[in-house]
Write a protein that holds these residues in place. Sequence first.
Motif, mmCIF file in Angstrom:
data_model
loop_
_atom_site.group_PDB
_atom_site.id
_atom_site.type_symbol
_atom_site.label_atom_id
_atom_site.label_comp_id
_atom_site.label_asym_id
_atom_site.label_seq_id
_atom_site.Cartn_x
_atom_site.Cartn_y
_atom_site.Cartn_z
ATOM 1 N N ARG A 1 7.048 11.177 -4.866
ATOM 2 C CA ARG A 1 5.507 11.868 -4.572
ATOM 3 C C ARG A 1 4.232 10.892 -3.807
ATOM 4 N NH1 ARG A 1 7.227 12.912 -10.238
ATOM 5 N NH2 ARG A 1 7.173 15.048 -10.669
ATOM 6 N N VAL A 2 5.023 9.030 -3.685
ATOM 7 C CA VAL A 2 4.410 8.361 -2.969
ATOM 8 C C VAL A 2 5.446 7.242 -2.271
ATOM 9 C CG1 VAL A 2 2.925 8.211 -4.470
ATOM 10 C CG2 VAL A 2 4.365 6.375 -5.242
ATOM 11 N N ARG A 3 4.800 7.008 -1.314
ATOM 12 C CA ARG A 3 5.822 6.459 -0.608
ATOM 13 C C ARG A 3 5.322 4.906 0.365
ATOM 14 N NH1 ARG A 3 7.317 9.349 5.159
ATOM 15 N NH2 ARG A 3 7.189 7.028 5.440
ATOM 16 N N VAL A 4 5.869 3.834 0.597
ATOM 17 C CA VAL A 4 5.385 2.383 1.017
ATOM 18 C C VAL A 4 4.524 2.324 2.380
ATOM 19 C CG1 VAL A 4 5.652 0.531 1.900
ATOM 20 C CG2 VAL A 4 7.257 1.436 -0.314
ATOM 21 N N GLU A 5 3.395 2.805 2.739
ATOM 22 C CA GLU A 5 3.013 3.081 3.841
ATOM 23 C C GLU A 5 2.694 1.797 4.695
ATOM 24 O OE1 GLU A 5 1.864 5.217 5.261
ATOM 25 O OE2 GLU A 5 2.216 6.715 3.922
ATOM 26 N N GLY A 6 2.889 0.417 3.781
ATOM 27 C CA GLY A 6 2.580 -0.991 4.283
ATOM 28 C C GLY A 6 2.905 -2.333 3.529
ATOM 29 N N ILE A 7 3.233 -3.462 4.133
ATOM 30 C CA ILE A 7 3.144 -4.539 3.443
ATOM 31 C C ILE A 7 3.185 -5.729 4.065
ATOM 32 C CG2 ILE A 7 5.761 -6.007 2.680
ATOM 33 C CD1 ILE A 7 7.183 -3.255 1.828
ATOM 34 N N GLY A 8 2.561 -6.170 3.315
ATOM 35 C CA GLY A 8 2.126 -8.089 3.687
ATOM 36 C C GLY A 8 0.875 -7.027 4.903
ATOM 37 N N GLU A 9 -0.086 -5.941 4.212
ATOM 38 C CA GLU A 9 -1.975 -6.411 4.963
ATOM 39 C C GLU A 9 -2.509 -5.834 4.119
ATOM 40 O OE1 GLU A 9 -1.260 -1.535 5.529
ATOM 41 O OE2 GLU A 9 -0.159 -2.660 6.949
ATOM 42 N N PRO A 10 -3.908 -6.172 4.109
ATOM 43 C CA PRO A 10 -5.124 -5.787 3.278
ATOM 44 C C PRO A 10 -5.285 -4.837 2.935
ATOM 45 C CG PRO A 10 -5.571 -6.622 5.691
ATOM 46 C CD PRO A 10 -4.056 -6.186 5.551
ATOM 47 N N VAL A 11 -4.929 -4.116 1.188
ATOM 48 C CA VAL A 11 -5.068 -3.038 0.867
ATOM 49 C C VAL A 11 -6.704 -3.025 -0.049
ATOM 50 C CG1 VAL A 11 -2.666 -3.415 0.582
ATOM 51 C CG2 VAL A 11 -4.534 -4.454 -1.295
ATOM 52 N N SER A 12 -7.027 -1.908 -0.547
ATOM 53 C CA SER A 12 -8.318 -1.997 -1.616
ATOM 54 C C SER A 12 -7.612 -2.001 -2.635
ATOM 55 C CB SER A 12 -8.366 -0.743 -0.377
ATOM 56 O OG SER A 12 -9.986 0.070 -1.578
ATOM 57 N N ILE A 13 -7.940 -2.421 -3.721
ATOM 58 C CA ILE A 13 -8.128 -2.454 -5.439
ATOM 59 C C ILE A 13 -10.159 -2.422 -5.742
ATOM 60 C CG2 ILE A 13 -7.067 -3.849 -7.328
ATOM 61 C CD1 ILE A 13 -5.173 -2.571 -5.913
ATOM 62 N N GLY A 14 -9.493 -1.706 -6.264
ATOM 63 C CA GLY A 14 -11.105 -1.183 -7.382
ATOM 64 C C GLY A 14 -12.164 -1.366 -6.404
ATOM 65 N N GLY A 15 -12.421 -0.681 -5.108
ATOM 66 C CA GLY A 15 -12.995 -0.945 -3.731
ATOM 67 C C GLY A 15 -12.734 -2.376 -3.321
ATOM 68 N N VAL A 16 -12.467 -3.243 -3.276
ATOM 69 C CA VAL A 16 -12.617 -4.500 -3.010
ATOM 70 C C VAL A 16 -11.736 -4.987 -2.074
ATOM 71 C CG1 VAL A 16 -12.300 -7.209 -3.315
ATOM 72 C CG2 VAL A 16 -13.820 -5.660 -4.912
ATOM 73 N N ARG B 1 0.671 -1.650 -0.014
ATOM 74 C CA ARG B 1 -0.001 -0.235 -0.195
ATOM 75 C C ARG B 1 1.136 1.137 0.025
ATOM 76 N NH1 ARG B 1 -1.971 2.635 4.124
ATOM 77 N NH2 ARG B 1 -1.309 1.559 5.932
ATOM 78 N N TYR B 2 0.426 1.784 -1.269
ATOM 79 C CA TYR B 2 1.210 3.393 -0.927
ATOM 80 C C TYR B 2 0.767 4.685 -0.515
ATOM 81 C CZ TYR B 2 3.993 0.930 -4.437
ATOM 82 O OH TYR B 2 5.223 0.311 -4.964
ATOM 83 N N GLY B 3 0.984 5.713 0.309
ATOM 84 C CA GLY B 3 0.676 6.926 0.582
ATOM 85 C C GLY B 3 1.473 7.981 -0.238
ATOM 86 N N PRO B 4 0.736 9.049 -0.273
ATOM 87 C CA PRO B 4 1.148 10.611 -0.531
ATOM 88 C C PRO B 4 2.417 10.627 -0.007
ATOM 89 C CG PRO B 4 -0.554 11.357 0.763
ATOM 90 C CD PRO B 4 -0.537 9.927 0.595
ATOM 91 N N VAL B 5 3.925 11.292 -0.246
ATOM 92 C CA VAL B 5 4.792 11.941 0.635
ATOM 93 C C VAL B 5 4.553 12.393 1.545
ATOM 94 C CG1 VAL B 5 6.245 10.571 -1.225
ATOM 95 C CG2 VAL B 5 6.024 13.438 -1.553
ATOM 96 N N GLY B 6 5.501 12.594 2.884
ATOM 97 C CA GLY B 6 5.331 13.843 3.258
ATOM 98 C C GLY B 6 6.621 14.768 4.082
ATOM 99 N N ARG B 7 7.112 15.184 4.955
ATOM 100 C CA ARG B 7 8.102 15.610 5.537
ATOM 101 C C ARG B 7 9.219 14.572 4.658
ATOM 102 N NH1 ARG B 7 7.905 19.237 10.230
ATOM 103 N NH2 ARG B 7 6.648 21.424 9.785
ATOM 104 N N ASP B 8 9.269 13.817 5.262
ATOM 105 C CA ASP B 8 10.133 12.462 4.579
ATOM 106 C C ASP B 8 9.614 12.097 3.541
ATOM 107 O OD1 ASP B 8 11.446 10.203 4.193
ATOM 108 O OD2 ASP B 8 11.437 8.823 6.289
ATOM 109 N N PRO B 9 10.826 12.309 1.712
ATOM 110 C CA PRO B 9 9.752 11.428 0.698
ATOM 111 C C PRO B 9 9.454 9.757 0.807
ATOM 112 C CG PRO B 9 12.127 12.530 0.516
ATOM 113 C CD PRO B 9 11.514 12.591 1.845
ATOM 114 N N GLY B 10 9.490 9.113 1.792
ATOM 115 C CA GLY B 10 10.056 7.277 1.689
ATOM 116 C C GLY B 10 10.618 6.810 0.637
ATOM 117 N N THR B 11 10.367 5.795 0.555
ATOM 118 C CA THR B 11 10.447 4.649 -0.675
ATOM 119 C C THR B 11 9.185 4.650 -1.698
ATOM 120 O OG1 THR B 11 12.133 3.169 -1.553
ATOM 121 C CG2 THR B 11 10.901 2.977 0.625
#
Length: 221
Positions: free
Chosen positions: A140-155, A55-65
Amino acid sequence: MTTTSTTEQITTALRALSCTDVSDALDRLGIAGHCLGIMPLDRSFRLVGQAWTLRYGPVGRDPGTVGDYIDDLGPGDVVVLDNQGRLDATVWGDLLTYTAVRNGVAGTVIDGVCRDVDRSITTAYPVFSRGNWMRTGKDRVRVEGIGEPVSIGGVRVEPGDWLLGDGDGVLCVPAGRIGEVIAAAEEIRDAEERIREAVHGGRPLRAAREEVGYHRLQTKR
């Protein structure tokens, strides 16, 4: 198909089904698995495998990876990337496709966009997304979570869930219900084949449907 079926048996069974077969089975069983708006880059693409989620999210002060994960994936894995449906920043491109092909990864599903489409098409590597756009997700985006539930097309897609994709789109089947979904989809597929044979032989479509009990097969349990 039973709960003790092997991964290989499940994969083989799913490869013999279309998304429309499984879509009708999901409706019949009351399972929400239709990933809205996620389509193949090429209509010839077919995808079967189990979800590896990020799962990705937008970057903040820390651009992340954007993540260095592809070397750890292999045959049977489907890369499932939740980029919150963003269309302005890609999270998949040429080098990821190239490495995924080398590693035998089953395919990639993105709630968002990809780039370097030609690499995917020339290598026949199945990518399903909301489209393509050239601008990188780096910074522009950063990794927020790996190996956890995500949403794809509302599913909701959980790690290990089964993904099936073809020219009609992509579906997610919860791992714990894969056996009953395959059984229902095979029943629907076989009934439709009998209907086609009857229509080919001159029977009216309505009569052919009634003879195989098609309405019953479409009824939610």
